[in-house]
Design a protein around this motif. Sequence first.
Motif, PDB file in Angstrom:
ATOM      1  N   ILE A   1       0.836  -1.316   0.083  1.00  0.00           N
ATOM      2  CA  ILE A   1      -0.048  -0.003  -0.084  1.00  0.00           C
ATOM      3  C   ILE A   1       0.941   0.985   0.050  1.00  0.00           C
TER       4      ILE A   1
ATOM      5  N   PHE B   1       0.624   4.873   1.029  1.00  0.00           N
ATOM      6  CA  PHE B   1      -0.303   6.066   1.747  1.00  0.00           C
ATOM      7  C   PHE B   1      -0.256   7.477   1.141  1.00  0.00           C
TER       8      PHE B   1
ATOM      9  N   PRO C   1       3.805  10.539   2.460  1.00  0.00           N
ATOM     10  CA  PRO C   1       4.958   9.554   2.496  1.00  0.00           C
ATOM     11  C   PRO C   1       5.403   9.611   3.924  1.00  0.00           C
ATOM     12  N   ASP C   2       5.063  10.716   4.580  1.00  0.00           N
ATOM     13  CA  ASP C   2       5.691  10.769   6.282  1.00  0.00           C
ATOM     14  C   ASP C   2       5.211   9.969   6.750  1.00  0.00           C
ATOM     15  N   HIS C   3       3.855   9.490   6.606  1.00  0.00           N
ATOM     16  CA  HIS C   3       3.176   8.349   7.192  1.00  0.00           C
ATOM     17  C   HIS C   3       3.725   6.867   7.141  1.00  0.00           C
ATOM     18  N   GLN C   4       4.437   6.790   6.038  1.00  0.00           N
ATOM     19  CA  GLN C   4       4.811   5.441   5.486  1.00  0.00           C
ATOM     20  C   GLN C   4       6.258   5.438   5.836  1.00  0.00           C
ATOM     21  N   ILE C   5       7.426   6.344   5.806  1.00  0.00           N
ATOM     22  CA  ILE C   5       8.655   6.012   5.753  1.00  0.00           C
ATOM     23  C   ILE C   5       9.060   5.861   7.246  1.00  0.00           C
ATOM     24  N   ILE C   6       9.708   4.789   7.665  1.00  0.00           N
ATOM     25  CA  ILE C   6       9.945   4.485   8.799  1.00  0.00           C
ATOM     26  C   ILE C   6      11.309   4.687   9.276  1.00  0.00           C
ATOM     27  N   PHE C   7      12.362   4.719   8.232  1.00  0.00           N
ATOM     28  CA  PHE C   7      13.697   4.873   8.592  1.00  0.00           C
ATOM     29  C   PHE C   7      14.672   5.982   8.074  1.00  0.00           C
ATOM     30  N   PRO C   8      15.750   6.418   8.525  1.00  0.00           N
ATOM     31  CA  PRO C   8      16.205   7.702   8.340  1.00  0.00           C
ATOM     32  C   PRO C   8      16.870   7.959   6.757  1.00  0.00           C
TER      33      PRO C   8
ATOM     34  N   GLU D   1      15.073   2.409   4.419  1.00  0.00           N
ATOM     35  CA  GLU D   1      13.744   2.093   4.240  1.00  0.00           C
ATOM     36  C   GLU D   1      13.403   0.985   2.939  1.00  0.00           C
TER      37      GLU D   1
ATOM     38  N   LEU E   1      13.897   4.428  14.304  1.00  0.00           N
ATOM     39  CA  LEU E   1      12.575   5.535  14.308  1.00  0.00           C
ATOM     40  C   LEU E   1      13.024   6.702  14.959  1.00  0.00           C
TER      41      LEU E   1
ATOM     42  N   ARG F   1      14.764   8.917  12.917  1.00  0.00           N
ATOM     43  CA  ARG F   1      13.953   9.321  11.455  1.00  0.00           C
ATOM     44  C   ARG F   1      13.066  10.347  12.233  1.00  0.00           C
ATOM     45  N   PHE F   2      12.392  10.139  13.385  1.00  0.00           N
ATOM     46  CA  PHE F   2      11.395  10.921  13.657  1.00  0.00           C
ATOM     47  C   PHE F   2      11.784  12.167  14.551  1.00  0.00           C
TER      48      PHE F   2
ATOM     49  N   HIS G   1       0.677   6.239  12.709  1.00  0.00           N
ATOM     50  CA  HIS G   1       0.951   5.990  11.169  1.00  0.00           C
ATOM     51  C   HIS G   1       2.200   5.007  11.175  1.00  0.00           C
TER      52      HIS G   1
ATOM     53  N   ALA H   1       2.297   1.556   9.078  1.00  0.00           N
ATOM     54  CA  ALA H   1       3.311   1.218   8.027  1.00  0.00           C
ATOM     55  C   ALA H   1       4.249   0.156   8.335  1.00  0.00           C
TER      56      ALA H   1
END
Lengths: 244, 198, 181
Positions: free
Chosen positions: A84, A86, A89-96, A101, B142, B145-146, B187, B191
């Motif tokens: 999927i 979304f 994209p900020d809601h989807q990307i998990i890694f730095p 990713e 995480l 990234r965040f 979110h 994901a």
Amino acid sequence: MSLDAPPLLELSDVALAVDGRALLQGIDLSACERRIGIVGRNGSGKTTLARVMAGLVAPDRGRVRIGGVDVTRDRKAAIRQVGILFQNPDHQIIFPTVEEEIAFGLGQLGQDKQTAAAGVVAMLERFNKSHWAKIAVHTLSQGQKQLVCLMAVLAMQPGVIILDEPLSGLDIPTRMQLARYLEGVEATLVHVSHDPSTLSSYDRVIWLSDGRIVQDGAAGEVLRAFTAEMTSLGGADDISDLAG
Amino acid sequence: MISLTSPVETRAHHWPAGAKLAALCVATMVLFAAQSLIFHLAVFAALLALYAAPGAVFLRAGLRRLRVLWPFLAIIFLWHLITQTPEQGAVIALRLLTAVGLANLVTMTTRLSDMIAVIRWLATPLRRLGLSTAALELSIALVIRFTPALAAKGGQLAQSWRARSRRRPGWRIILPFALLALDDADHVAEALKARGGI
Amino acid sequence: MERNVALIALFAALIAALGLIPKVTLGFGVPITAQSLGVMLCGTVLGARRGTLAVLLFLLLVAIGLPLLAGGRGGLGVFTSPTVGFLVGFPLAAFVTGLITERWRAAPLTLVAGIAAAVGGIVVLYGVGIAGLALVLGKSLPEAALLVAVFIPGDMLKAAVAGMLTSALARARPAAVLSRS
């Protein structure tokens, strides 16, 4: 494909309510077209349907099967069948970083570090983006992030990719470029959108309203009816109606 | 995200991170046990020489990082001036500078990826016990990234506040900020689930 | 599982992001940062266990060299500096704050979370912090306590803010306030 093969996408009597509000009701759908569009207004249940089809949200009733897999129950098999993208994209990307990713999904499929790394290199090369590997995700533009999401999903080679309005909020050139990337995708696309023009070349379009299927058929016919209805609503003032 | 590793490539960048950390532990314990002024002066001079070895840029970056200690050094100076125990004060001040300086030195010469490798190695006994450390490694990624993403969103919140207010955004902005973090967590969880979970 | 990992990581990032908020200077000239507010919120929102894990994760990232402490500080040096006790006290503060919020259900959440944040984020945090200060600077405990007493009013303000924020969060996202679920 033999004639009695099960359809790639199969929803039977799917219903879902949250806090007593029905978001989806009686959705029956069986499809094997390569390009399927889902249109509807904001709040029509499109995004909920996308999440249910991806197996992220379990329906209260009914079943969702993709490639014969119950995507809600069998998550391990589901991630090989369906991916999927979304809206944000900020809601989807998990890694730095970009490479982490893309590699994550490959690791989730059971690939070891070397195989996954090779998969990342191949995916980046396919899009001529090899120089992106070490880039920090937060420095990319919105469209670039969306492309990273697409590459991460494609790398896992699912049979079906659900697109939850990934093109909205992008400028016209970026949208056209991403749309071109999407056109080239081998997998079946289920594209959720409120913008009829992005779906005009699709094989089949489903119109959703208040969590129900209103119309289902060839793109031209459904989109014409949808556009006519939307234009007439645009002249009215239902913005004041409260949901619930 | 920018790490505190020095961009000036030193020979110490290539030493094993685990060895550097172990040496730092031992050195810090020795520093806190030792009481002789001569010893502390000698160790501090050696530290300065270490900082100077890779060049002026590295030395200046290192000294700049020690500047945060000045309020404490000022307190020690005043205190021991008043109590007339200058030697004791000098020992405490030098020990402070050397301990922080040495630790900074390890940070400046060790890459983030090497540090994470050490953590993975330290977690080996946990894996032997059958505990998964995948969640730990995932959480580290995480946070990296965040943090910039949250900071950027906080900046946007402050901007949209200023667009409608003459006053500086105060504590009230922290509620929407915390809500952003909570929603982001949802979110991310989604994901993660979309790609096979943990 | 995914949600717990995400919440723990996001709150660790929240502590870091709160450290980036510019210092507010109190009326009598003492600067305060929002960072320890993040630690209090970890306890009041995530509860004892998960709140502690979030703070530990934050400290781990500081230790491996990320500039996540207020003022862009980080690395191993902060663990040998005089304020080391406050860093060691962070997870303990989150734990005690979380424990009180979880167990004490008889009073309104604003009051419970505010008092929990004050006990964890001031009594416990300063206890450990002052001990560390005394050790590194070679002073007695009362002498060290004198050096940080000026910061206590600021932290009392933060505890009150933590209490109000927690009950506001519980209203806006009840499912996310794990300390009360």
